[in-house]
Design a protein around this motif. Structure first.
Motif, short mmCIF file in Angstrom:
data_model
loop_
_atom_site.label_atom_id
_atom_site.label_comp_id
_atom_site.label_asym_id
_atom_site.label_seq_id
_atom_site.Cartn_x
_atom_site.Cartn_y
_atom_site.Cartn_z
N ALA A 1 0.83 -1.21 0.00
CA ALA A 1 0.00 0.00 0.00
C ALA A 1 0.86 1.26 0.00
N GLU A 2 1.96 1.25 0.77
CA GLU A 2 2.84 2.43 0.85
C GLU A 2 3.50 2.70 -0.50
N PHE A 3 3.96 1.65 -1.17
CA PHE A 3 4.62 1.84 -2.46
C PHE A 3 3.61 2.19 -3.56
N ASN A 4 2.38 1.72 -3.41
CA ASN A 4 1.34 2.06 -4.40
C ASN A 4 0.86 3.50 -4.25
N LYS A 5 1.15 4.11 -3.10
CA LYS A 5 0.80 5.52 -2.92
C LYS A 5 1.56 6.39 -3.92
N PHE A 6 2.78 5.97 -4.23
CA PHE A 6 3.60 6.72 -5.18
C PHE A 6 2.93 6.75 -6.55
N LYS A 7 2.39 5.59 -6.96
CA LYS A 7 1.67 5.50 -8.23
C LYS A 7 0.79 4.26 -8.14
N PRO A 8 -0.50 4.42 -8.05
CA PRO A 8 -1.41 3.28 -7.82
C PRO A 8 -1.24 2.17 -8.85
N GLY A 9 -1.22 0.91 -8.33
CA GLY A 9 -1.21 -0.27 -9.19
C GLY A 9 0.12 -0.67 -9.78
N ILE A 10 1.23 -0.05 -9.30
CA ILE A 10 2.53 -0.37 -9.91
C ILE A 10 3.18 -1.61 -9.31
N VAL A 11 2.77 -1.99 -8.08
CA VAL A 11 3.40 -3.12 -7.39
C VAL A 11 2.69 -4.43 -7.74
N GLU A 12 3.48 -5.39 -8.19
CA GLU A 12 2.94 -6.70 -8.52
C GLU A 12 2.74 -7.54 -7.27
N ARG A 13 3.77 -7.63 -6.43
CA ARG A 13 3.68 -8.40 -5.19
C ARG A 13 4.83 -8.01 -4.26
N VAL A 14 4.69 -8.43 -2.99
CA VAL A 14 5.70 -8.14 -1.97
C VAL A 14 6.01 -9.42 -1.22
N LYS A 15 7.30 -9.67 -0.99
CA LYS A 15 7.73 -10.81 -0.17
C LYS A 15 8.54 -10.27 0.99
N LYS A 16 8.01 -10.42 2.22
CA LYS A 16 8.68 -9.89 3.41
C LYS A 16 9.28 -11.02 4.23
N LEU A 17 10.50 -10.80 4.74
CA LEU A 17 11.20 -11.76 5.58
C LEU A 17 11.80 -10.99 6.76
N ARG A 18 11.31 -11.24 7.94
CA ARG A 18 11.74 -10.52 9.15
C ARG A 18 11.66 -9.01 8.95
N ASP A 19 12.80 -8.33 8.89
CA ASP A 19 12.76 -6.86 8.81
C ASP A 19 13.18 -6.34 7.44
N TYR A 20 13.10 -7.17 6.41
CA TYR A 20 13.38 -6.70 5.06
C TYR A 20 12.40 -7.36 4.09
N ALA A 21 12.31 -6.78 2.89
CA ALA A 21 11.33 -7.28 1.93
C ALA A 21 11.81 -7.04 0.51
N PHE A 22 11.21 -7.79 -0.43
CA PHE A 22 11.44 -7.60 -1.85
C PHE A 22 10.11 -7.15 -2.47
N VAL A 23 10.15 -5.99 -3.12
CA VAL A 23 8.96 -5.43 -3.74
C VAL A 23 9.08 -5.59 -5.25
N HIS A 24 8.19 -6.37 -5.84
CA HIS A 24 8.21 -6.66 -7.28
C HIS A 24 7.28 -5.69 -8.01
N PHE A 25 7.80 -5.09 -9.07
CA PHE A 25 7.02 -4.15 -9.87
C PHE A 25 6.70 -4.75 -11.24
N PHE A 26 5.64 -4.23 -11.87
CA PHE A 26 5.30 -4.67 -13.21
C PHE A 26 6.29 -4.11 -14.24
N HIS A 27 6.79 -2.88 -13.99
CA HIS A 27 7.67 -2.21 -14.95
C HIS A 27 8.90 -1.66 -14.25
N ARG A 28 10.05 -1.78 -14.90
CA ARG A 28 11.31 -1.34 -14.31
C ARG A 28 11.32 0.16 -14.02
N GLU A 29 10.78 0.96 -14.94
CA GLU A 29 10.83 2.41 -14.74
C GLU A 29 10.09 2.83 -13.47
N ASP A 30 9.02 2.11 -13.13
CA ASP A 30 8.30 2.39 -11.88
C ASP A 30 9.14 2.00 -10.67
#
Length: 491
Positions: free
Chosen positions: A254-283
């Motif tokens: 939700a926080e990353f989608n605030k920058f531009k709605p709908g740009i985040v494909e999925r999020v994988k969180k592990l303890r205190d870090y995460a990987f945020v996957h986007f549909f497009h590299r420029e985003d």
């Protein structure tokens, strides 16, 4: 200069015929115009080459060569490595006896030539049945400092390191996963050069050096995985660290989608870090610059491009035993295990004791055997389709845990020392390559073992505990020895 070259050429005459060896090396120098000097246990060919003007080549132009036959010298080696490009300097490590020490460093004039050398000469059969290993040589300028008081801030650590060592450029400190006001008990110190870092390590390594009344641990920091620029240009995943443990994947999305709605494909969180996957590299690139330093649930986050790991090829290599002869056991590096779990001779019945505390373990796995009747139907199955409760071995559980998180397999590095009564003691350092771009990527327990199996199990258990995975028992806690005066300061 001719006399100096002649003396260097004659340095290994005790192995090959003196006249034959000297003649071969002098002929090489005459043909190429390069000079040769032997000093401090190494023989330098070139550095710089004839007609070179300007500074030496930048970082990334040098390769490490291992598994060189001990009776092979520059007259045979240089022509092989010249196939990849112009050699700036060739450094062959030498024994006092005149043999080489089995490894060398080759610096090319460009990074592209160094990469080509790795591509065409790694696992190259330099003599019948003799394969050399070639990999990038990293000019490491960073030290790992452990056992730092957790209440110390970055500025305090930086000022203290500048007092006791020279050439300090920066200090990297990570906040505690559960209490952001404290550090994690370790820091990375960046120096202006490899030499400055080496001198600092030499000063701090004896094991008696104290900061704020604490005996610190010192080691080379594991170098970051090098990823070529072309690959990084395709990355559309962000690595986000310093998150609160309680922060959810939905919150991050939700926080990353605030920058531009709908740009985040999925999020994988592990303890205190995460990987945020986007549909497009420029985003992803735009979001990185906007979100870096922002607060989520009260924590100031750090955002960078994730460094990809070739998981498929690594897992195939890891579990099929397809490690190339040149990619393991390179002289000059610790021994890397092949990752295959050997059968264990002790039942997994005792929980491991780490830092004075027993870790919880699940009910003991059933070890009864059953008769195998003719005609029983067997179905092929992957170990990764099983549940974690099927694993009683910590090493197998760590493999399973890494695969479950889409990480490359753990790498094990074995070290040894000798106790006061002459007993060989062992400890493994575990590297998790997939998390080497931010959080702590390697783990080493503070206890030694008398067997390889015990050391590997203990290291795997220690790693799982630090990754937040505690449902494993260790079968070798009855043979642990507390790491103290036995620890080899050369690690």
């Amino acid at each position: 200069m001719h006399e100096e070259n002649k003396a260097a050429a004659n340095g290994c005459g005790r192995i090959r015929s003196g006249t034959q060896n000297e003649a071969a090396l002098l002929a090489l120098m005459e043909k190429t115009g390069y000079s040769m000097v032997q000093e401090n246990g190494q023989r330098k060919f070139g550095g710089p080459p004839p007609g070179w003007e300007g500074p030496p080549p930048p970082r990334g132009c040098e390769v490490f060569v291992g598994k060189i036959p001990r009776d092979m010298y520059e007259d045979e080696l240089v022509p092989v490595f010249e196939r990849a490009g112009k050699i700036y300097e060739f450094r062959l490590m030498m024994e006092f006896s005149g043999e080489n020490r089995g490894y060398a460093f080759v610096m090319y004039t460009t990074k592209e030539e160094a990469q080509l050398a790795i591509k065409i000469l790694n696992n190259y059969e330099i003599r019948p049945g003799k394969f050399i290993g070639v990999c990038v040589s990293l000019d490491n300028c960073r030290l790992f400092i452990g056992a730092i008081p957790k209440e110390k801030k970055k500025e305090e650590i930086l000022n203290e390191m500048k007092k006791v060592t020279e050439g300090v450029v920066d200090v990297i400190v990570y906040p505690n996963a559960t209490d952001k006001t404290k550090n994690r008990g370790f820091a990375f110190v960046e120096y202006e050069s490899h030499r400055a870092a080496a001198m600092a390590r030499r000063r701090l390594i004896p094991g008696t050096f104290q900061l704020w009344g604490h005996t610190i641990q010192v080691d080379w920091a594991d170098p970051e995985k090098e990823v070529d620029e072309e690959t990084m240009q395709r990355v559309k995943v962000l690595y986000v660290r310093n998150l609160m443990i309680s922060t959810t994947e939905d919150t991050i999305k939700a926080e990353f989608n605030k920058f531009k709605p709908g740009i985040v494909e999925r999020v994988k969180k592990l303890r205190d870090y995460a990987f945020v996957h986007f549909f497009h590299r420029e985003d992803a690139v735009a979001a990185m610059s906007v979100m870096n330093g922002k607060c989520i649930d009260g924590a100031s986050i750090e955002v960078t491009l994730a460094k990809p790991v070739n998981k498929e090829s690594t897992w195939k290599q890891h579990f099929n035993g397809q490690i190339s002869p040149g990619s393991e056991n390179l002289l000059g590096f610790p021994n890397k295990e092949d990752g295959h779990q050997k059968s264990l001779g002790k039942p997994a019945s005792l929980s491991v004791r780490l830092n004075g505390q027993h870790s919880p373990g699940p009910p003991e796995v059933e070890r009864c055997t059953y008769p195998f009747f003719p005609g029983i139907k067997l179905t092929p199955i992957s170990m990764y389709s099983l549940k974690s409760s099927h694993f009683s071995s910590a090493a197998m559980h760590l493999d399973y845990f890494c695969n479950k998180n889409n990480w490359a397999p753990p790498e094990y590095y074995l070290y040894s020392t000798t106790s006061q009564d002459g007993k060989i003691l062992l400890v493994y350092k575990v590297l998790i390559p997939s998390i080497a771009d931010g959080s702590q990527s390697y783990f080493m327990p503070d206890k030694l073992c008398t067997t390889v199996e015990g050391a590997k199990e203990l290291a795997a258990q220690f790693t799982l505990l630090h990754l937040g995975e505690t449902e494993v028992v260790d079968p070798y806690s009855d043979e642990e020895i507390v790491l103290g005066s036995f620890f080899d300061s050369s690690l």
